[in-house]
Scaffold this active site. Structure first.
Site, short mmCIF file in Angstrom:
data_model
loop_
_atom_site.label_atom_id
_atom_site.label_comp_id
_atom_site.label_asym_id
_atom_site.label_seq_id
_atom_site.Cartn_x
_atom_site.Cartn_y
_atom_site.Cartn_z
N LYS A 37 0.82 -1.22 0.00
CA LYS A 37 0.00 0.00 0.00
C LYS A 37 0.86 1.27 0.00
CE LYS A 37 -3.82 -2.44 2.21
NZ LYS A 37 -4.42 -2.92 3.45
N TYR B 117 -5.35 -5.53 -6.94
CA TYR B 117 -5.05 -5.32 -5.51
C TYR B 117 -4.48 -6.61 -4.89
CZ TYR B 117 -5.93 -5.04 -0.50
OH TYR B 117 -5.79 -5.12 0.87
#
Ligand code: GLN
Length: 305
Positions: A66, A189
């Site tokens: 992230k 993701y």
């Protein structure tokens, strides 16, 4: 300071903690990690390195990814990005749905799952089908290492069991805060979470954040100084979800954890660190990793405070 002997002291002092914590099992493939593994790496901006334990062993970086996707999105969108994701701590678990409903699908920050999914969505708007390879290329650049890749088994395992993340993305799509196809976004993701690195490579990859945005070994500017400051600030306030306050209190450094068991931390103007131990505390952060970093700042006085 003799960092090598400090690492040895830390490795010795954390030993009693190996009976505590639990390896992540909600992504079945992560459960294969060896609960007794421990590694810690220090890399200074002037090029010295110190390592202990299995610092060449690759593990799944999970939410540490992230930091990379947020950096890339901030570089591309600047302040515009904050229309889709905030920069306040959430005080909730990393995969919580609660806040997202009453805050109209705008995640609190880019380091909880919902926020990272939005960040990835913004990258897909820019890079389309090339997004994952751009993320990987970016990580190779920040870590000055061309060998980094992802693990297909961990990727597939999360894809099969990622029910909560699917709820998060669908909820945000209903609030029109996801611009691209939900399947494409969630796959990208999960793929970024399944990237494999070791503590040496991860410590290298964070050096630019210790050095005002410039990779000190290649001398390449990764991001400008003002943005590097903001990324560090968010790591300090949001990098450990609902344990971010506890991490700041005990360690006193910007840091980011992943459920794979890794934690990266930054000592501004000096060094980057990474610690690996896959048994997690209740909030999903490496239990021994947190303790090892706490011992490091206590022994060296190198916290930001
Ligand atoms: N891939 C994990 C998830 O989405 C990442 C979570 C984490 O590392 N905290 O649940």
């Amino acid at each position: 300071m003799n960092y090598q002997s400090i690492l040895a002291e830390i490795q010795n002092e954390i030993k009693p903690l190996f009976k505590e914590g639990k390896v992540a099992n909600y992504i079945p493939a992560l459960q294969k990690a060896n609960p007794n593994d421990f590694a810690m790496s220090i890399v200074t901006i002037d090029g010295n390195e110190y390592h202990i334990g299995c610092s060449d062993k690759n593990f799944s970086i999970q939410s540490i990814s992230k930091v990379f996707t947020f950096t890339l999105a901030l570089e591309n969108y600047s302040k515009e990005l904050y229309k889709k994701v905030g920069h306040e701590p959430s005080g909730d678990p990393f995969n919580s749905l609660v806040q997202l409903e009453y805050e109209n699908g705008i995640p609190r920050n880019p380091f909880i799952n919902a926020g990272a999914i939005v960040t990835t969505d913004s990258l897909i708007s820019k890079y389309k089908d090339d997004t994952f390879s751009q993320v990987l290329k970016f990580i190779k650049k920040t870590s000055n290492n061309n060998t980094i890749n992802f693990d297909n088994e961990i990727f597939k395992s999360e894809l099969e069991h990622g029910y909560r993340n699917l709820s998060l993305i669908n909820l945000m799509k209903s609030f029109k805060n996801i611009d691209n196809d939900t399947k494409k976004v969630i796959e990208t993701y999960f793929q970024q979470c399944s990237i494999m690195m070791n503590t040496k490579q991860l410590a290298h990859s964070m050096l630019f954040l210790a050095n005002h945005g410039r990779q000190p070994i290649t001398n390449e500017i990764i991001i400008n100084e003002a943005k590097a400051k903001r990324i560090n600030s968010l790591m300090l306030t949001c990098g450990h979800y609902d344990a971010s306050g506890d991490f700041a209190y005990k360690v006193g450094l910007p840091g980011k954890s992943g459920v794979g068991g890794g934690i990266v931390a930054v000592v501004p103007k000096k060094m980057a660190l990474c610690v690996y131990s896959p048994k997690l505390n209740k909030q999903g952060n490496s239990l021994i990793g947190t303790k090892a970093l706490e011992l490091f700042t206590t022994k060296t006085g190198l916290s930001i405070f």
